[in-house]
Scaffold this motif. Structure first.
Motif, PDB file in Angstrom:
ATOM      1  N   GLY A 108      -2.679   0.203 -14.172  1.00  0.00           N
ATOM      2  CA  GLY A 108      -3.627   1.327 -13.898  1.00  0.00           C
ATOM      3  C   GLY A 108      -4.321   1.168 -12.187  1.00  0.00           C
ATOM      4  N   ILE A 109      -3.333   1.823 -11.338  1.00  0.00           N
ATOM      5  CA  ILE A 109      -4.055   1.119 -10.135  1.00  0.00           C
ATOM      6  C   ILE A 109      -3.780   2.855  -9.639  1.00  0.00           C
ATOM      7  CG2 ILE A 109      -3.690  -0.215  -7.576  1.00  0.00           C
ATOM      8  CD1 ILE A 109      -2.528  -2.453  -9.263  1.00  0.00           C
ATOM      9  N   SER A 110      -4.444   2.682  -8.383  1.00  0.00           N
ATOM     10  CA  SER A 110      -5.283   3.997  -7.823  1.00  0.00           C
ATOM     11  C   SER A 110      -4.875   3.079  -6.045  1.00  0.00           C
ATOM     12  CB  SER A 110      -6.648   4.238  -7.579  1.00  0.00           C
ATOM     13  OG  SER A 110      -6.848   4.311  -9.049  1.00  0.00           O
ATOM     14  N   PRO A 111      -3.213   3.712  -5.526  1.00  0.00           N
ATOM     15  CA  PRO A 111      -3.114   3.315  -4.485  1.00  0.00           C
ATOM     16  C   PRO A 111      -4.107   3.990  -3.393  1.00  0.00           C
ATOM     17  CG  PRO A 111      -1.548   5.415  -5.259  1.00  0.00           C
ATOM     18  CD  PRO A 111      -2.610   4.535  -6.480  1.00  0.00           C
ATOM     19  N   CYS A 112      -3.806   3.162  -2.837  1.00  0.00           N
ATOM     20  CA  CYS A 112      -4.803   2.605  -1.255  1.00  0.00           C
ATOM     21  C   CYS A 112      -3.828   3.281  -0.293  1.00  0.00           C
ATOM     22  CB  CYS A 112      -5.570   1.758  -0.869  1.00  0.00           C
ATOM     23  SG  CYS A 112      -6.213   1.622   0.814  1.00  0.00           S
ATOM     24  N   HIS A 113      -3.251   4.734   0.984  1.00  0.00           N
ATOM     25  CA  HIS A 113      -2.828   4.458   1.806  1.00  0.00           C
ATOM     26  C   HIS A 113      -2.709   3.289   3.378  1.00  0.00           C
ATOM     27  CE1 HIS A 113      -0.817   6.418   5.292  1.00  0.00           C
ATOM     28  NE2 HIS A 113       0.484   6.932   4.825  1.00  0.00           N
ATOM     29  N   TRP A 114      -1.788   3.190   3.683  1.00  0.00           N
ATOM     30  CA  TRP A 114      -1.743   2.338   4.833  1.00  0.00           C
ATOM     31  C   TRP A 114      -2.921   1.876   5.439  1.00  0.00           C
ATOM     32  CZ3 TRP A 114      -0.470   2.219   9.681  1.00  0.00           C
ATOM     33  CH2 TRP A 114       0.779   3.235   9.847  1.00  0.00           C
ATOM     34  N   GLN A 115      -2.570   2.586   6.390  1.00  0.00           N
ATOM     35  CA  GLN A 115      -3.306   3.478   7.459  1.00  0.00           C
ATOM     36  C   GLN A 115      -4.601   3.268   6.926  1.00  0.00           C
ATOM     37  OE1 GLN A 115      -2.021   7.151   8.453  1.00  0.00           O
ATOM     38  NE2 GLN A 115      -1.461   6.599  10.551  1.00  0.00           N
ATOM     39  N   SER A 116      -5.454   4.022   6.268  1.00  0.00           N
ATOM     40  CA  SER A 116      -6.538   3.256   5.796  1.00  0.00           C
ATOM     41  C   SER A 116      -7.106   1.476   5.108  1.00  0.00           C
ATOM     42  CB  SER A 116      -7.180   3.865   4.335  1.00  0.00           C
ATOM     43  OG  SER A 116      -6.935   5.565   4.030  1.00  0.00           O
ATOM     44  N   ALA A 117      -5.898   1.125   4.580  1.00  0.00           N
ATOM     45  CA  ALA A 117      -5.688  -0.294   4.355  1.00  0.00           C
ATOM     46  C   ALA A 117      -6.731  -1.038   6.037  1.00  0.00           C
ATOM     47  CB  ALA A 117      -4.895  -0.560   3.910  1.00  0.00           C
TER      48      ALA A 117
ATOM     49  N   ASP B 232       0.627  -1.076   0.052  1.00  0.00           N
ATOM     50  CA  ASP B 232       0.056   0.123   0.026  1.00  0.00           C
ATOM     51  C   ASP B 232       0.827   1.367  -0.254  1.00  0.00           C
ATOM     52  OD1 ASP B 232      -2.736  -1.001   0.205  1.00  0.00           O
ATOM     53  OD2 ASP B 232      -2.303  -1.664   2.021  1.00  0.00           O
ATOM     54  N   ALA B 233       0.669   2.183  -0.217  1.00  0.00           N
ATOM     55  CA  ALA B 233       0.669   3.174   0.127  1.00  0.00           C
ATOM     56  C   ALA B 233       1.787   3.948   1.051  1.00  0.00           C
ATOM     57  CB  ALA B 233       0.170   4.831  -0.924  1.00  0.00           C
ATOM     58  N   GLY B 234       2.444   4.427   1.733  1.00  0.00           N
ATOM     59  CA  GLY B 234       3.292   5.310   2.540  1.00  0.00           C
ATOM     60  C   GLY B 234       3.925   4.599   2.928  1.00  0.00           C
ATOM     61  N   VAL B 235       4.596   5.229   4.486  1.00  0.00           N
ATOM     62  CA  VAL B 235       5.590   4.372   4.838  1.00  0.00           C
ATOM     63  C   VAL B 235       5.454   4.131   6.680  1.00  0.00           C
ATOM     64  CG1 VAL B 235       7.812   5.022   5.847  1.00  0.00           C
ATOM     65  CG2 VAL B 235       7.119   5.233   3.475  1.00  0.00           C
ATOM     66  N   ALA B 236       6.173   2.848   6.579  1.00  0.00           N
ATOM     67  CA  ALA B 236       5.729   3.159   8.598  1.00  0.00           C
ATOM     68  C   ALA B 236       7.231   2.371   9.072  1.00  0.00           C
ATOM     69  CB  ALA B 236       4.469   2.411   8.562  1.00  0.00           C
ATOM     70  N   SER B 237       7.358   2.875  10.644  1.00  0.00           N
ATOM     71  CA  SER B 237       7.613   1.262  11.154  1.00  0.00           C
ATOM     72  C   SER B 237       7.165   0.522  11.862  1.00  0.00           C
ATOM     73  CB  SER B 237       8.922   2.667  12.876  1.00  0.00           C
ATOM     74  OG  SER B 237       7.695   2.833  12.872  1.00  0.00           O
ATOM     75  N   TRP B 238       6.996  -0.430  12.539  1.00  0.00           N
ATOM     76  CA  TRP B 238       7.053  -1.828  12.999  1.00  0.00           C
ATOM     77  C   TRP B 238       6.000  -0.587  14.311  1.00  0.00           C
ATOM     78  CZ3 TRP B 238       5.665  -5.804  10.412  1.00  0.00           C
ATOM     79  CH2 TRP B 238       6.000  -6.346   9.527  1.00  0.00           C
ATOM     80  N   TYR B 239       7.033   0.646  14.995  1.00  0.00           N
ATOM     81  CA  TYR B 239       5.998   1.012  15.963  1.00  0.00           C
ATOM     82  C   TYR B 239       4.928   1.677  15.910  1.00  0.00           C
ATOM     83  CZ  TYR B 239       4.897   4.796  18.851  1.00  0.00           C
ATOM     84  OH  TYR B 239       4.956   5.786  19.886  1.00  0.00           O
ATOM     85  N   ASP B 240       4.871   2.524  14.359  1.00  0.00           N
ATOM     86  CA  ASP B 240       3.792   3.036  13.484  1.00  0.00           C
ATOM     87  C   ASP B 240       2.914   2.588  13.386  1.00  0.00           C
ATOM     88  OD1 ASP B 240       5.214   5.814  13.068  1.00  0.00           O
ATOM     89  OD2 ASP B 240       5.862   5.419  11.631  1.00  0.00           O
ATOM     90  N   PHE B 241       3.119   1.290  12.145  1.00  0.00           N
ATOM     91  CA  PHE B 241       2.086   0.249  12.672  1.00  0.00           C
ATOM     92  C   PHE B 241       0.687  -0.003  13.317  1.00  0.00           C
ATOM     93  CE2 PHE B 241       1.591  -3.606  10.025  1.00  0.00           C
ATOM     94  CZ  PHE B 241       0.632  -3.811   9.633  1.00  0.00           C
ATOM     95  N   ALA B 242       1.902  -0.376  14.542  1.00  0.00           N
ATOM     96  CA  ALA B 242       1.603  -0.467  15.906  1.00  0.00           C
ATOM     97  C   ALA B 242       0.277   0.146  16.615  1.00  0.00           C
ATOM     98  CB  ALA B 242       2.072  -1.054  16.959  1.00  0.00           C
ATOM     99  N   VAL B 243       0.651   1.603  16.898  1.00  0.00           N
ATOM    100  CA  VAL B 243       0.221   2.292  17.149  1.00  0.00           C
ATOM    101  C   VAL B 243      -1.459   2.927  16.315  1.00  0.00           C
ATOM    102  CG1 VAL B 243      -0.059   5.171  17.082  1.00  0.00           C
ATOM    103  CG2 VAL B 243       1.815   3.868  18.243  1.00  0.00           C
ATOM    104  N   ALA B 244      -0.793   2.872  14.786  1.00  0.00           N
ATOM    105  CA  ALA B 244      -2.322   3.048  13.737  1.00  0.00           C
ATOM    106  C   ALA B 244      -3.492   1.594  14.073  1.00  0.00           C
ATOM    107  CB  ALA B 244      -2.018   2.783  12.280  1.00  0.00           C
ATOM    108  N   ILE B 245      -2.872   1.058  14.647  1.00  0.00           N
ATOM    109  CA  ILE B 245      -4.193  -0.720  14.627  1.00  0.00           C
ATOM    110  C   ILE B 245      -4.167  -0.446  15.971  1.00  0.00           C
ATOM    111  CG2 ILE B 245      -3.947  -2.943  15.026  1.00  0.00           C
ATOM    112  CD1 ILE B 245      -1.082  -2.983  13.632  1.00  0.00           C
ATOM    113  N   PHE B 246      -3.746   0.029  16.961  1.00  0.00           N
ATOM    114  CA  PHE B 246      -4.372  -0.077  17.814  1.00  0.00           C
ATOM    115  C   PHE B 246      -5.837   1.648  17.911  1.00  0.00           C
ATOM    116  CE2 PHE B 246      -0.450  -1.941  20.223  1.00  0.00           C
ATOM    117  CZ  PHE B 246      -1.192  -2.348  20.405  1.00  0.00           C
ATOM    118  N   ALA B 247      -5.267   2.510  17.507  1.00  0.00           N
ATOM    119  CA  ALA B 247      -6.065   3.606  17.682  1.00  0.00           C
ATOM    120  C   ALA B 247      -7.298   2.976  16.459  1.00  0.00           C
ATOM    121  CB  ALA B 247      -5.236   4.887  16.387  1.00  0.00           C
ATOM    122  N   GLU B 248      -7.486   2.065  15.291  1.00  0.00           N
ATOM    123  CA  GLU B 248      -8.412   2.344  14.914  1.00  0.00           C
ATOM    124  C   GLU B 248      -9.157   1.021  15.717  1.00  0.00           C
ATOM    125  OE1 GLU B 248     -11.259   2.391  11.664  1.00  0.00           O
ATOM    126  OE2 GLU B 248      -8.900   4.030  11.932  1.00  0.00           O
ATOM    127  N   ALA B 249      -8.513   0.381  15.783  1.00  0.00           N
ATOM    128  CA  ALA B 249      -8.951  -0.795  16.411  1.00  0.00           C
ATOM    129  C   ALA B 249     -10.598  -0.248  17.786  1.00  0.00           C
ATOM    130  CB  ALA B 249      -8.183  -2.243  17.218  1.00  0.00           C
TER     131      ALA B 249
END
Length: 304
Positions: A282-291, A223-240
């Motif tokens: 012809g792909i419209s990228p999705c940002h990883w946080q939206s995914a 997906d689009a964007g960049v993250a560390s595993w820390y960023d990924f975890a923080v986003a998971i918890f907020a969205e969950a």
């Protein structure tokens, strides 16, 4: 290719895995300009065991697919360090057998690979033609699988990806949700940077590749964007918490890779450049946080 009945048979290996699940879930009813009915042949390890390459030709002759998506692999990165022979067998030797069969039948092979084929010493996203330099056994055997596919089958494609997760199967997202329910504080690695990949989006890209069959051979997909595993975890918890999967969010503490030693060395930077993939297919990228939000919504529905 025998298409007189207007069916296209696609063999999907690793059918019980995350990508195998996603490929079955996103498969189009019809495929290609000829509007052929898509017939899936999803096979798990019990039916199509890449650890026994000598058994594969007979199975392929029985299935007679019109295309193969190899989503099966030895993916235990740390265990591979002590199981080099098995990892090589599944990730490379078996791929060579499959690729030779595909070449003989003149059918496409899509070989799924990894961002770990790079050493992580670059500081800008990796292009498909950048020099590879795998650090560990898992990565080395996956690169050997890429070469086996390309050298043995003129109609093969390589799809590199990384940090894959889905509502199905075991993955980082589900591990974080489980740990959040058990602990108040979590340490998560903050100095490894890549891009999470929702398996559903990866599967959709692979189907698009199979439809279009471009001349480009190696594709990058996450997906689009960049993250560390820390960023990924923080986003998971907020969205969950937002969707009601978690009542309480744990405190996430950034830690260094050196604080969490593992048998296999991992690249510190494995961001893939997807511009060629998005442009050609012809792909419209999705940002990883939206995914992540999409995956957690789907996961919550499964819990009800």
């Amino acid at each position: 290719m025998s298409l007189s009945d207007k069916h296209m048979k696609v063999l999907i290996t690793g059918a019980n895995g995350q990508l195998g699940y996603a490929l079955q879930k996103t498969a189009p009813a019809v495929i290609g300009a000829g509007k052929m009915l898509l017939q899936l042949i999803p096979v798990a390890r019990t039916e199509f065991d890449l650890a026994q390459p000598e058994s594969l030709l007979a199975r392929l002759d029985t299935y007679q697919p019109d295309a193969i998506i190899n989503a099966a692999a030895y993916t235990a990165v740390d265990k591979a360090e002590a199981n080099q022979e098995l990892a090589q067998c599944i990730n490379a030797t078996a791929v060579s057998v499959i690729a030779q069969w595909c070449e003989q039948k003149k059918i496409p092979l899509i070989q799924v690979s990894t961002d770990f084929v790079f050493d992580g010493k670059k500081s800008s996203p990796y292009q498909p033609d950048d020099k590879t330099n795998p650090l560990g056994v898992y990565a080395q055997t996956k690169l050997a699988g890429e070469l086996a596919a390309l050298e043995n089958c003129s109609t093969s494609y390589i799809v590199r990806t990384g940090w894959v997760y889905c509502e199905h199967g075991a993955n980082f997202v589900k591990t974080m949700l489980r740990l959040a329910a058990e602990r108040e504080t979590l340490g998560v690695v903050a100095d490894q940077v890549g891009t999470p990949t929702y398996a559903i989006h990866l599967a959709q890209m692979i189907w698009q590749l199979l439809v279009q069959r471009p001349t480009q051979k190696i594709f990058h997909c996450s997906d689009a964007g960049v993250a560390s595993w820390y960023d990924f975890a923080v986003a998971i918890f907020a969205e969950a918490k937002a969707v009601g999967l978690l009542e309480k969010v744990p405190h996430v503490k950034p830690i260094a890779t050196s604080d969490y030693p593992t048998p296999a060395q991992r690249p510190f930077y494995s961001v893939l450049d997807k511009q060629i993939t998005w442009s050609i297919l012809g792909i419209s990228p999705c940002h990883w946080q939206s995914a992540v939000a999409s995956m957690l919504a789907a996961y919550k529905k499964q819990q009800i």
